[in-house]
Design a protein around this motif. Structure first.
Motif, PDB file in Angstrom:
ATOM      1  N   LEU A 148       0.885  10.708   9.839  1.00 61.38           N
ATOM      2  CA  LEU A 148       0.507  11.943   9.158  1.00 61.38           C
ATOM      3  C   LEU A 148       1.170  12.062   7.784  1.00 61.38           C
ATOM      4  O   LEU A 148       0.651  12.703   6.891  1.00 61.38           O
ATOM      5  N   ARG A 149       2.374  11.447   7.631  1.00 63.50           N
ATOM      6  CA  ARG A 149       3.062  11.517   6.350  1.00 63.50           C
ATOM      7  C   ARG A 149       2.592  10.424   5.381  1.00 63.50           C
ATOM      8  O   ARG A 149       2.937  10.447   4.216  1.00 63.50           O
ATOM      9  N   THR A 150       1.831   9.457   5.905  1.00 66.12           N
ATOM     10  CA  THR A 150       1.356   8.362   5.055  1.00 66.12           C
ATOM     11  C   THR A 150       0.417   8.910   3.991  1.00 66.12           C
ATOM     12  O   THR A 150      -0.484   9.688   4.297  1.00 66.12           O
ATOM     13  N   GLN A 151       0.583   8.485   2.765  1.00 62.94           N
ATOM     14  CA  GLN A 151      -0.289   8.943   1.675  1.00 62.94           C
ATOM     15  C   GLN A 151      -1.699   8.424   1.900  1.00 62.94           C
ATOM     16  O   GLN A 151      -1.903   7.256   2.200  1.00 62.94           O
ATOM     17  N   ARG A 152      -2.684   9.322   1.761  1.00 56.36           N
ATOM     18  CA  ARG A 152      -4.070   8.934   2.035  1.00 56.36           C
ATOM     19  C   ARG A 152      -4.694   8.255   0.821  1.00 56.36           C
ATOM     20  O   ARG A 152      -4.802   8.842  -0.252  1.00 56.36           O
ATOM     21  N   ASN A 153      -5.101   7.015   0.976  1.00 52.07           N
ATOM     22  CA  ASN A 153      -5.906   6.321  -0.021  1.00 52.07           C
ATOM     23  C   ASN A 153      -6.651   5.203   0.683  1.00 52.07           C
ATOM     24  O   ASN A 153      -6.526   5.009   1.887  1.00 52.07           O
ATOM     25  N   LYS A 154      -7.444   4.447  -0.046  1.00 49.78           N
ATOM     26  CA  LYS A 154      -8.276   3.396   0.549  1.00 49.78           C
ATOM     27  C   LYS A 154      -7.432   2.356   1.289  1.00 49.78           C
ATOM     28  O   LYS A 154      -7.824   1.824   2.310  1.00 49.78           O
ATOM     29  N   ALA A 155      -6.238   2.077   0.753  1.00 47.80           N
ATOM     30  CA  ALA A 155      -5.392   1.046   1.355  1.00 47.80           C
ATOM     31  C   ALA A 155      -4.846   1.477   2.712  1.00 47.80           C
ATOM     32  O   ALA A 155      -4.682   0.660   3.615  1.00 47.80           O
ATOM     33  N   THR A 156      -4.565   2.786   2.861  1.00 42.85           N
ATOM     34  CA  THR A 156      -3.960   3.261   4.116  1.00 42.85           C
ATOM     35  C   THR A 156      -4.989   3.774   5.118  1.00 42.85           C
ATOM     36  O   THR A 156      -4.672   3.911   6.295  1.00 42.85           O
ATOM     37  N   ALA A 157      -6.217   4.097   4.670  1.00 43.58           N
ATOM     38  CA  ALA A 157      -7.248   4.643   5.568  1.00 43.58           C
ATOM     39  C   ALA A 157      -7.526   3.692   6.725  1.00 43.58           C
ATOM     40  O   ALA A 157      -7.669   4.110   7.880  1.00 43.58           O
ATOM     41  N   HIS A 158      -7.593   2.398   6.408  1.00 44.20           N
ATOM     42  CA  HIS A 158      -7.856   1.380   7.423  1.00 44.20           C
ATOM     43  C   HIS A 158      -6.737   1.377   8.470  1.00 44.20           C
ATOM     44  O   HIS A 158      -6.983   1.380   9.676  1.00 44.20           O
ATOM     45  N   HIS A 159      -5.483   1.420   8.016  1.00 43.38           N
ATOM     46  CA  HIS A 159      -4.326   1.417   8.917  1.00 43.38           C
ATOM     47  C   HIS A 159      -4.301   2.681   9.787  1.00 43.38           C
ATOM     48  O   HIS A 159      -4.048   2.612  10.993  1.00 43.38           O
ATOM     49  N   LEU A 160      -4.572   3.850   9.166  1.00 43.41           N
ATOM     50  CA  LEU A 160      -4.564   5.112   9.906  1.00 43.41           C
ATOM     51  C   LEU A 160      -5.645   5.137  10.978  1.00 43.41           C
ATOM     52  O   LEU A 160      -5.419   5.616  12.086  1.00 43.41           O
ATOM     53  N   GLY A 161      -6.841   4.634  10.639  1.00 44.62           N
ATOM     54  CA  GLY A 161      -7.952   4.599  11.603  1.00 44.62           C
ATOM     55  C   GLY A 161      -7.591   3.763  12.820  1.00 44.62           C
ATOM     56  O   GLY A 161      -7.846   4.158  13.965  1.00 44.62           O
ATOM     57  N   LEU A 162      -6.970   2.620  12.573  1.00 45.25           N
ATOM     58  CA  LEU A 162      -6.561   1.727  13.658  1.00 45.25           C
ATOM     59  C   LEU A 162      -5.504   2.394  14.539  1.00 45.25           C
ATOM     60  O   LEU A 162      -5.553   2.333  15.769  1.00 45.25           O
ATOM     61  N   LEU A 163      -4.561   3.070  13.894  1.00 51.16           N
ATOM     62  CA  LEU A 163      -3.491   3.762  14.622  1.00 51.16           C
ATOM     63  C   LEU A 163      -4.050   4.884  15.493  1.00 51.16           C
ATOM     64  O   LEU A 163      -3.646   5.059  16.649  1.00 51.16           O
ATOM     65  N   LYS A 164      -5.018   5.639  14.951  1.00 50.44           N
ATOM     66  CA  LYS A 164      -5.646   6.734  15.709  1.00 50.44           C
ATOM     67  C   LYS A 164      -6.385   6.197  16.933  1.00 50.44           C
ATOM     68  O   LYS A 164      -6.372   6.820  18.000  1.00 50.44           O
ATOM     69  N   ALA A 165      -7.073   5.043  16.764  1.00 49.46           N
ATOM     70  CA  ALA A 165      -7.793   4.444  17.890  1.00 49.46           C
ATOM     71  C   ALA A 165      -6.821   4.036  18.999  1.00 49.46           C
ATOM     72  O   ALA A 165      -7.077   4.270  20.181  1.00 49.46           O
ATOM     73  N   ARG A 166      -5.689   3.444  18.608  1.00 50.59           N
ATOM     74  CA  ARG A 166      -4.691   3.039  19.609  1.00 50.59           C
ATOM     75  C   ARG A 166      -4.099   4.252  20.324  1.00 50.59           C
ATOM     76  O   ARG A 166      -3.888   4.235  21.544  1.00 50.59           O
ATOM     77  N   LEU A 167      -3.835   5.330  19.558  1.00 48.40           N
ATOM     78  CA  LEU A 167      -3.317   6.564  20.154  1.00 48.40           C
ATOM     79  C   LEU A 167      -4.305   7.152  21.152  1.00 48.40           C
ATOM     80  O   LEU A 167      -3.920   7.587  22.236  1.00 48.40           O
ATOM     81  N   ALA A 168      -5.598   7.177  20.771  1.00 45.55           N
ATOM     82  CA  ALA A 168      -6.632   7.737  21.651  1.00 45.55           C
ATOM     83  C   ALA A 168      -6.720   6.943  22.954  1.00 45.55           C
ATOM     84  O   ALA A 168      -6.844   7.521  24.039  1.00 45.55           O
ATOM     85  N   LYS A 169      -6.629   5.613  22.853  1.00 45.56           N
ATOM     86  CA  LYS A 169      -6.685   4.766  24.045  1.00 45.56           C
ATOM     87  C   LYS A 169      -5.491   5.022  24.963  1.00 45.56           C
ATOM     88  O   LYS A 169      -5.639   5.195  26.169  1.00 45.56           O
ATOM     89  N   LEU A 170      -4.290   5.061  24.377  1.00 43.41           N
ATOM     90  CA  LEU A 170      -3.080   5.286  25.174  1.00 43.41           C
ATOM     91  C   LEU A 170      -3.083   6.672  25.812  1.00 43.41           C
ATOM     92  O   LEU A 170      -2.681   6.845  26.951  1.00 43.41           O
ATOM     93  N   ARG A 171      -3.573   7.659  25.048  1.00 44.96           N
ATOM     94  CA  ARG A 171      -3.627   9.026  25.578  1.00 44.96           C
ATOM     95  C   ARG A 171      -4.585   9.094  26.767  1.00 44.96           C
ATOM     96  O   ARG A 171      -4.319   9.769  27.758  1.00 44.96           O
ATOM     97  N   ARG A 172      -5.736   8.382  26.642  1.00 44.02           N
ATOM     98  CA  ARG A 172      -6.708   8.382  27.750  1.00 44.02           C
ATOM     99  C   ARG A 172      -6.088   7.774  29.004  1.00 44.02           C
ATOM    100  O   ARG A 172      -6.271   8.265  30.110  1.00 44.02           O
ATOM    101  N   GLU A 173      -5.345   6.684  28.831  1.00 46.69           N
ATOM    102  CA  GLU A 173      -4.717   6.036  29.980  1.00 46.69           C
ATOM    103  C   GLU A 173      -3.610   6.906  30.578  1.00 46.69           C
ATOM    104  O   GLU A 173      -3.341   6.839  31.771  1.00 46.69           O
ATOM    105  N   LEU A 174      -2.994   7.741  29.745  1.00 42.99           N
ATOM    106  CA  LEU A 174      -1.974   8.667  30.252  1.00 42.99           C
ATOM    107  C   LEU A 174      -2.574   9.732  31.156  1.00 42.99           C
ATOM    108  O   LEU A 174      -2.001  10.095  32.179  1.00 42.99           O
TER     109      LEU A 174
END
Length: 367
Positions: free
Chosen positions: A16-42
C-alpha cells in the motif's frame, strides 16, 4: 497459514505504501493475487465435514427475500428484530446476548420478507474469531444486508465491518466488474481492452492469471478495471449484495447531528427502542430489494390483490412467473393476458418472453 498471516499483512502494508506507477503496478497486481489465494485458503474449511455451519446458523430460507442484520455486539440488532417482526430475540444490557441466528418474518406490500438477527461480529471475524465465519457465511445468502451501527461511534465500526465482509468475498453496494473471462484448452492469454486502462496491461493480467495456474484464457476488459476486479472475477466466489447502514439510538443525539446523518448515502437513522423512523427504513428496504409484485386473475373473477406473486426485478418475464408457481406450468401455457403498465392496451395477449412490471395483473391460458 495462521503463522503466515501476519507476514501477509505486513507485505500488504508495504504494497500500500509502494508508489503507484507502471513499474510497480505489475508487482502490486501479483502481490494482490497471492494475498487473495492465501486468504481463500485461510477461510476455506479443510477436508471432511469440519466446516459445518454450526448449530443454529443454517436457517431455512423462506419467503420472497432474506435480510440479515450484521453489527457489533450491543448495537440494537435484537431490539430492531423484536420491534419490526414481533419475534422475541433475547435482549440484555451485556454483549453477545444473541449466540445463534434468530429468524423473523414481516409482511410488507404483500411480500413475505425473512429477517435474520445474526450474532454480533468482532474484529477478526473473517479469520474465524467469535464464530465469525458462520455469521458471515449466513450473510452471504442474504438479498440485503443491514449493517446496524451505534450512532455515537458509527465510522469506526462501519470500516471494521466492511473490512470483515470484504475479506469473506462480500461486495457491498457494488456491481460485478465488467470483465469477460473464459478459460480455454490452448491458445495462450488473449487480452482485449475496449477502453483505456489506468492499472491493468497485458503483462499484469498474464502474471495474475499465472498465479492461478491459468495459461489459456480470453480476457476482455469493458471498463477501467483494477487488479482487485480481475482477481474477483477469477476467484468467482464473490457475492454482490446491496447494503443499508442503520444508525441506531438517534434518541441520544441532537437534531443538527441528525440532519448531517440524513445526507450520508445508504444510511437510515432510527431508534429501535422507541420505534422511530421505521416507516423510512421499511421503504428503503423495499427499494433496495427491487421486488416486483404480480397479481393473479382467475378466469371470470376479479384479481386477487391480497397475495401477489413476488419476483426480483431482473427476472419478471411470464416464464419466470410460471416457474415461481410450478416448474410444469410453463409446459402447459398457451398464452397469457396481462393488464398494467407493461402493456399498450388492457388486456393484452402475450407470450412467455413478455417482461412484466410492478403491480401488473396476469391471467394464464392453458393449452
Amino acid at each position: 497459514f495462521n503463522s503466515l498471516y501476519p507476514i501477509i499483512q505486513i507485505q500488504n502494508c508495504g504494497g500500500l505504501r509502494t508508489q503507484r506507477n507502471k513499474a510497480t503496478a505489475h508487482h502490486l497486481g501479483l502481490l494482490k493475487a497471492r494475498l487473495a489465494k492465501l486468504r481463500r485458503e485461510l477461510i476455506t474449511p479443510k477436508g471432511g465435514s469440519g466446516g459445518a455451519a454450526g448449530e443454529g446458523f443454517d436457517v431455512a430460507k423462506t419467503g420472497d427475500a432474506r435480510i440479515g442484520f450484521v453489527g457489533f455486539p450491543s448495537v440494537g440488532k435484537s431490539t430492531l428484530l423484536s420491534n419490526l417482526a414481533g419475534v422475541y430475540s433475547e435482549v440484555a444490557a451485556y454483549e453477545f446476548t444473541t449466540l445463534t441466528t434468530v429468524p423473523g418474518v414481516i409482511r410488507y406490500k404483500g411480500a413475505k420478507i425473512q429477517l435474520l438477527d445474526l450474532p454480533g461480529i468482532i474484529e477478526g471475524a473473517k479469520d474465524g474469531k467469535g464464530r465469525g465465519r458462520q455469521v458471515i457465511a449466513v450473510a452471504r445468502t442474504c438479498n440485503l444486508i443491514l449493517i446496524v451501527l451505534d450512532v455515537l461511534k458509527p465510522l469506526g465500526h462501519k470500516k471494521l465491518i466492511e473490512h470483515e465482509l470484504e475479506g469473506f468475498g462480500i461486495r457491498l453496494n457494488k456491481q460485478p466488474p465488467n470483465i469477460g473471462f473464459k478459460k480455454k484448452d490452448k491458445g495462450g492469454i488473449n487480452f482485449t481492452a475496449t477502453c483505456a486502462q489506468t492499472e491493468l496491461d497485458a503483462e499484469t493480467v498474464k502474471s495474475i492469471l499465472a498465479e492461478y495456474k491459468i495459461h489459456n484464457a480470453d480476457i476482455t476488459l469493458r471498463s477501467d478495471s483494477t487488479a482487485d476486479d480481475l482477481i474477483d472475477v477469477v476467484e468467482g466466489n464473490r457475492v454482490y449484495i446491496p447494503c443499508i447502514y442503520v444508525l441506531n439510538k438517534i434518541d441520544q443525539i441532537s437534531i443538527e447531528e441528525l440532519d448531517i446523518i440524513y445526507k450520508v448515502p445508504h444510511c437510515v437513522p432510527i431508534s429501535a427502542h422507541h420505534r422511530w423512523n421505521f416507516d423510512d427504513l421499511l421503504e428503503r428496504m423495499w427499494d433496495y430489494l427491487k421486488l416486483v409484485r404480480i397479481y393473479t386473475k382467475p378466469k371470470g373473477q376479479l384479481p386477487d390483490y391480497t397475495s401477489p406473486v413476488v419476483l426480483h426485478d431482473e427476472r419478471t418475464s411470464v416464464e419466470d412467473f410460471c416457474l415461481k408457481i410450478h416448474k410444469n406450468l410453463i409446459k402447459e401455457l398457451k398464452y397469457a393476458l396481462v393488464w398494467g403498465s407493461s402493456v399498450k392496451h388492457n388486456p393484452q395477449k402475450v407470450g412467455k418472453d413478455h417482461v412484466m412490471e410492478d403491480e401488473d395483473v396476469i391471467q394464464l391460458v392453458k393449452k
